[in-house]
Design a protein around this motif. Structure first.
Motif, PDB file in Angstrom:
ATOM      1  N   ARG A   1     -19.050  10.875  -0.809  1.00 63.94           N
ATOM      2  CA  ARG A   1     -20.107  11.581  -1.522  1.00 63.94           C
ATOM      3  C   ARG A   1     -20.331  12.968  -0.946  1.00 63.94           C
ATOM      4  N   PHE A   2     -20.244  13.089   0.379  1.00 62.45           N
ATOM      5  CA  PHE A   2     -20.411  14.393   1.025  1.00 62.45           C
ATOM      6  C   PHE A   2     -19.302  15.353   0.607  1.00 62.45           C
ATOM      7  N   GLN A   3     -18.035  14.877   0.627  1.00 62.29           N
ATOM      8  CA  GLN A   3     -16.921  15.739   0.224  1.00 62.29           C
ATOM      9  C   GLN A   3     -17.056  16.171  -1.237  1.00 62.29           C
ATOM     10  N   SER A   4     -17.471  15.241  -2.110  1.00 63.19           N
ATOM     11  CA  SER A   4     -17.639  15.579  -3.523  1.00 63.19           C
ATOM     12  C   SER A   4     -18.755  16.597  -3.719  1.00 63.19           C
ATOM     13  N   ALA A   5     -19.858  16.443  -2.994  1.00 61.91           N
ATOM     14  CA  ALA A   5     -20.959  17.410  -3.129  1.00 61.91           C
ATOM     15  C   ALA A   5     -20.540  18.785  -2.648  1.00 61.91           C
ATOM     16  N   CYS A   6     -19.743  18.847  -1.576  1.00 60.34           N
ATOM     17  CA  CYS A   6     -19.251  20.146  -1.099  1.00 60.34           C
ATOM     18  C   CYS A   6     -18.354  20.798  -2.133  1.00 60.34           C
ATOM     19  N   GLN A   7     -17.472  20.011  -2.768  1.00 63.50           N
ATOM     20  CA  GLN A   7     -16.586  20.586  -3.778  1.00 63.50           C
ATOM     21  C   GLN A   7     -17.360  21.051  -5.001  1.00 63.50           C
ATOM     22  N   ASN A   8     -18.469  20.361  -5.337  1.00 63.69           N
ATOM     23  CA  ASN A   8     -19.266  20.752  -6.493  1.00 63.69           C
ATOM     24  C   ASN A   8     -20.305  21.817  -6.171  1.00 63.69           C
ATOM     25  N   GLY A   9     -20.400  22.225  -4.890  1.00 68.56           N
ATOM     26  CA  GLY A   9     -21.343  23.266  -4.518  1.00 68.56           C
ATOM     27  C   GLY A   9     -22.799  22.859  -4.643  1.00 68.56           C
TER      28      GLY A   9
ATOM     29  N   THR B   1       0.847  -1.186   0.000  1.00 72.93           N
ATOM     30  CA  THR B   1       0.000   0.000   0.000  1.00 72.93           C
ATOM     31  C   THR B   1       0.884   1.237   0.000  1.00 72.93           C
ATOM     32  N   LEU B   2       0.407   2.275  -0.683  1.00 69.44           N
ATOM     33  CA  LEU B   2       1.094   3.564  -0.730  1.00 69.44           C
ATOM     34  C   LEU B   2       0.162   4.598  -0.129  1.00 69.44           C
ATOM     35  N   SER B   3       0.637   5.323   0.873  1.00 68.49           N
ATOM     36  CA  SER B   3      -0.217   6.249   1.615  1.00 68.49           C
ATOM     37  C   SER B   3      -0.604   7.447   0.757  1.00 68.49           C
ATOM     38  N   ASP B   4      -1.800   7.981   1.019  1.00 67.44           N
ATOM     39  CA  ASP B   4      -2.287   9.202   0.369  1.00 67.44           C
ATOM     40  C   ASP B   4      -1.943  10.409   1.245  1.00 67.44           C
ATOM     41  N   PRO B   5      -1.782  11.573   0.644  1.00 63.83           N
ATOM     42  CA  PRO B   5      -1.515  12.775   1.453  1.00 63.83           C
ATOM     43  C   PRO B   5      -2.738  13.170   2.261  1.00 63.83           C
ATOM     44  N   LYS B   6      -2.516  13.529   3.528  1.00 59.66           N
ATOM     45  CA  LYS B   6      -3.602  13.967   4.416  1.00 59.66           C
ATOM     46  C   LYS B   6      -3.147  15.160   5.249  1.00 59.66           C
ATOM     47  N   PRO B   7      -2.780  16.274   4.609  1.00 59.88           N
ATOM     48  CA  PRO B   7      -2.355  17.445   5.392  1.00 59.88           C
ATOM     49  C   PRO B   7      -3.525  18.084   6.112  1.00 59.88           C
ATOM     50  N   ASP B   8      -3.220  18.787   7.192  1.00 61.12           N
ATOM     51  CA  ASP B   8      -4.254  19.467   7.970  1.00 61.12           C
ATOM     52  C   ASP B   8      -4.796  20.673   7.209  1.00 61.12           C
ATOM     53  N   ASN B   9      -6.079  20.970   7.434  1.00 55.81           N
ATOM     54  CA  ASN B   9      -6.734  22.160   6.873  1.00 55.81           C
ATOM     55  C   ASN B   9      -6.571  22.246   5.357  1.00 55.81           C
ATOM     56  N   THR B  10      -6.695  21.103   4.705  1.00 55.75           N
ATOM     57  CA  THR B  10      -6.499  21.039   3.262  1.00 55.75           C
ATOM     58  C   THR B  10      -7.499  20.058   2.664  1.00 55.75           C
ATOM     59  N   LEU B  11      -8.138  20.483   1.566  1.00 55.83           N
ATOM     60  CA  LEU B  11      -8.991  19.587   0.804  1.00 55.83           C
ATOM     61  C   LEU B  11      -8.145  18.869  -0.242  1.00 55.83           C
ATOM     62  N   VAL B  12      -8.307  17.545  -0.325  1.00 57.33           N
ATOM     63  CA  VAL B  12      -7.503  16.718  -1.225  1.00 57.33           C
ATOM     64  C   VAL B  12      -8.443  16.051  -2.220  1.00 57.33           C
ATOM     65  N   GLN B  13      -8.114  16.161  -3.512  1.00 63.08           N
ATOM     66  CA  GLN B  13      -8.908  15.526  -4.555  1.00 63.08           C
ATOM     67  C   GLN B  13      -7.978  14.726  -5.458  1.00 63.08           C
TER      68      GLN B  13
ATOM     69  N   ALA C   1      -4.816  16.998  -6.339  1.00 60.18           N
ATOM     70  CA  ALA C   1      -4.997  18.455  -6.264  1.00 60.18           C
ATOM     71  C   ALA C   1      -5.269  18.803  -4.801  1.00 60.18           C
ATOM     72  N   LEU C   2      -4.424  19.656  -4.237  1.00 61.60           N
ATOM     73  CA  LEU C   2      -4.559  20.083  -2.850  1.00 61.60           C
ATOM     74  C   LEU C   2      -5.064  21.522  -2.817  1.00 61.60           C
ATOM     75  N   PHE C   3      -5.993  21.793  -1.883  1.00 60.79           N
ATOM     76  CA  PHE C   3      -6.545  23.140  -1.724  1.00 60.79           C
ATOM     77  C   PHE C   3      -6.397  23.550  -0.262  1.00 60.79           C
ATOM     78  N   PRO C   4      -5.276  24.195   0.090  1.00 59.80           N
ATOM     79  CA  PRO C   4      -5.086  24.621   1.487  1.00 59.80           C
ATOM     80  C   PRO C   4      -6.090  25.692   1.868  1.00 59.80           C
ATOM     81  N   GLN C   5      -6.652  25.559   3.059  1.00 58.51           N
ATOM     82  CA  GLN C   5      -7.700  26.466   3.524  1.00 58.51           C
ATOM     83  C   GLN C   5      -7.180  27.518   4.498  1.00 58.51           C
ATOM     84  N   LYS C   6      -5.916  27.462   4.874  1.00 64.71           N
ATOM     85  CA  LYS C   6      -5.324  28.438   5.785  1.00 64.71           C
ATOM     86  C   LYS C   6      -3.964  28.844   5.259  1.00 64.71           C
ATOM     87  N   SER C   7      -3.614  30.110   5.462  1.00 63.58           N
ATOM     88  CA  SER C   7      -2.291  30.589   5.069  1.00 63.58           C
ATOM     89  C   SER C   7      -1.276  30.213   6.139  1.00 63.58           C
ATOM     90  N   GLY C   8      -0.004  30.240   5.755  1.00 56.47           N
ATOM     91  CA  GLY C   8       1.060  29.847   6.673  1.00 56.47           C
ATOM     92  C   GLY C   8       1.802  28.625   6.149  1.00 56.47           C
TER      93      GLY C   8
END
Length: 588
Positions: free
Chosen positions: A490-498, A165-177, A202-209
């Motif tokens: 499904r919840f995460q995908s619906a949030c990303q699609n608005g 198995t190869l781990s997926d990225p799971k950074p804090d305060n970040t949406l991962v697709q 595709a990573l979308f950081p939600q906080k600066s720093g």
């Protein structure tokens, strides 16, 4: 007498063997010095036939126990029986340094303490020649908050991989697709051929720093070159020359566990620039705004709609990040927008959000009226400059009369006396004796009023009865909820699609799978189980989006706040209400 002495001797031998078995538990390592990412085998051995397994709890702080195997052997040498039981533990150190392997217990036996030195792993670059490499790339190096970051992860292996198995990225305060499926190909590194497994995110950081990405981890099994293959016949019949030369030896290849860590990464996330304009923050590589009018003419009639069809496309943004484009108000027009259609495409360059929306402008007065221009401020991440996307407005000449308000004729009270009025007689009008035209008209007016009143009363009674029936009808049992992981995705995908409707449905499915004994029946009930104010506020925003018009919904804040649901609690839920009730009852 001779037989009794023989029985006594045999009993003494067995007792001595049992006492020897209770004396202790030996421990040794196959290597006392390894590099980070390698595994080591800890061999425990006890005399006699011993049941049970070692307690590995003391190891879990410093090591990952990848596997435990046990075996026993019995040897008879010069008439003496020697029985031993062994346990082999495969360990993977969690950190470099000089590590202590604490004593382990099996029953009343305890092993001795051992030392293991773990050196820093060499950099597994293209020139290292290692059997397995992990490479990663990030772009751009200094992205903006809520902007897209491309993360490419590659696993290169020069030896066959049996499983892993190869781990997926799971950074804090970040949406991962995840972007598409895995890619498989081969490449050369320092003259050596490697098979490549590549993943893109595709990573979308939600906080600066500072954003920290943990090193990627591969955990798997590869062929063990240190152990030759053995056929089952060799294991059954021992070191027999015939069976040792069996052609089946090459068909059974022993494997070993490997754990390879990549390189940890850091990114500096920039905040929104001070010169960015507009109420929406849209960092994108490219943004295009198109529109078409129907009918495409400069003249219109009062009451006939003029429809504007808008299409917004942004590279580097999800559809959920795109705003609603309906104007607040336009002089001389009533606005009727359709619900926006959102879709997110994924490709080799990342995500592309698309929004389609129709807005009907209904003229309500004649004259020369102006349809406004549609403007959208966004940030060009390639040029690092603010941009403005504009759809020009237009002038329309509206003809026709403005609609007049409907006037209801006054109806005299039933109890008020009516004074006969002299009829107005015109030339050629026939007059019947005893009946004036005014009296005939009033009769029809009273009859129409009574019939309309009875129809309205009947409609009102039917509406109240149907509402009471729906309120008293017991709720049907929901279908079996989906698995929590599927509903969460499904919840995460619906949030990303608005999509607020799909987000509500998937969120409640997720909560039903998480609390199967007592699932929440709505957003209000779910909010009472959350202790995070940000999650409650995001739920309230979703609740408003479900019951309002002309306003887009951005689900990024809700997806960030609800990464996980709280653990189920046996006690009652006495937390205060966070969301207002959808149908508040008036106090009497």
């Amino acid at each position: 007498m001779t037989h009794r002495l023989g029985y006594v001797a045999l009993l003494l031998i067995l007792l001595s063997a049992n006492s020897l078995a209770a004396t202790g538990l030996s421990a040794r390592l196959d290597r006392d010095r390894i590099s980070e990412g390698e595994t080591v085998q800890l061999i425990l051995e006890a005399p006699g036939q011993v049941a049970g397994r070692p307690d590995t709890a003391p190891l879990e702080k410093t090591f990952d126990v990848l596997g435990i195997s046990s075996g026993s052997r019995i040897q008879i040498i010069n008439g003496k029986t020697d029985a031993r039981t062994t346990w082999t533990l495969t360990l993977s150190p969690k950190q470099p340094g000089k590590l202590t392997i604490p004593p382990l217990r099996i029953g009343n036996r305890e092993s001795q303490e051992l030392l293991l030195e773990v050196t820093d792993a060499p950099v597994a670059d293209s020139t290292s020649g290692a059997d397995i490499l992990i490479e990663s790339e990030l772009s751009p190096q200094q992205p903006y908050v809520q902007g897209q970051v491309l993360y490419n992860l590659r696993l290169l292996h020069a030896v066959p991989i049996q499983s892993g198995t190869l781990s997926d990225p799971k950074p804090d305060n970040t949406l991962v697709q995840r972007l598409g499926e895995e890619r498989n190909y081969s490449t050369l590194r320092h003259g050596r051929r490697y098979q490549v497994i590549e993943r893109r995110y595709a990573l979308f950081p939600q906080k600066s720093g500072t954003l920290k990405l943990a090193p990627p981890l591969f955990d798997g099994e590869v062929p063990d070159k240190r152990q030759p293959g053995r056929s089952p016949f060799g294991r059954l019949f021992g070191q027999d020359p015939f069976f040792n030369s069996s052609p089946l030896d090459n068909l059974i290849t022993p494997t070993r566990r490997v754990r390879i860590r990549g390189t940890a990464r850091e990114l500096q996330i920039q905040p929104r620039p001070g010169n960015a304009r507009g109420s929406h923050w849209l960092p994108a590589r490219q943004l295009q705004l198109h529109g078409s009018w129907s009918p495409d003419a400069n003249q219109a009639q009062v009451g006939e709609p003029i429809t504007l069809e808008l299409e917004l496309q942004a590279e580097g943004l999800t559809a959920g990040q795109l705003p609603d484009l309906t104007p607040a108000a336009v002089a001389g027009f009533d606005l009727y927008p359709d619900q926006a259609q959102r879709h997110t495409d994924t490709g080799s360059t990342g995500v592309t959000g698309r929004l389609r929306q129709k807005i009907a402008f209904l003229p309500k007065q004649p004259g020369k009226l102006s349809l406004p221009a549609i403007q959208l401020h966004w940030w060009d991440t390639t040029a690092d400059q603010p941009r403005l996307a504009t759809l020009p407005g237009r002038e329309v000449v509206v003809t026709g009369a403005a609609p007049q308000p409907i006037q209801t004729p006054a109806v005299p009270a039933l109890d008020s006396p009516r004074t006969p009025q002299a009829p107005a007689v015109t030339t050629g009008q026939a007059i019947q004796p005893g009946i004036t035209p005014l009296e005939s008209g009033n009769r029809w007016l009273w009859l129409s009023t009574l019939l309309a009143s009875g129809w309205l009363v009947t409609l009102l009674l039917w509406w109240r009865q149907s509402r009471r029936t729906r309120a008293d009808r017991p709720a049907t049992e929901p279908a079996s909820p989906p698995r929590a992981g599927t509903a969460r995705r499904r919840f995460q995908s619906a949030c990303q699609n608005g999509d607020p409707v799909a987000a509500q449905r998937a969120l409640l499915d997720w909560a039903a799978a998480h609390w199967p004994e007592d699932p929440p029946r709505g957003l209000e009930a779910l909010a009472r189980r959350l202790s995070d104010p940000a999650a409650c506020a995001a739920l309230e925003e979703l609740n408003r989006a479900l019951y309002r018009e002309r306003t887009g919904w951005n689900g990024t804040s809700l997806a960030t706040a609800l990464q996980q649901l709280p653990k189920p609690s046996r006690g009652g839920d006495n937390r205060p209400r966070v969301l207002p009730p959808l149908y508040p009852r008036s106090s009497s």
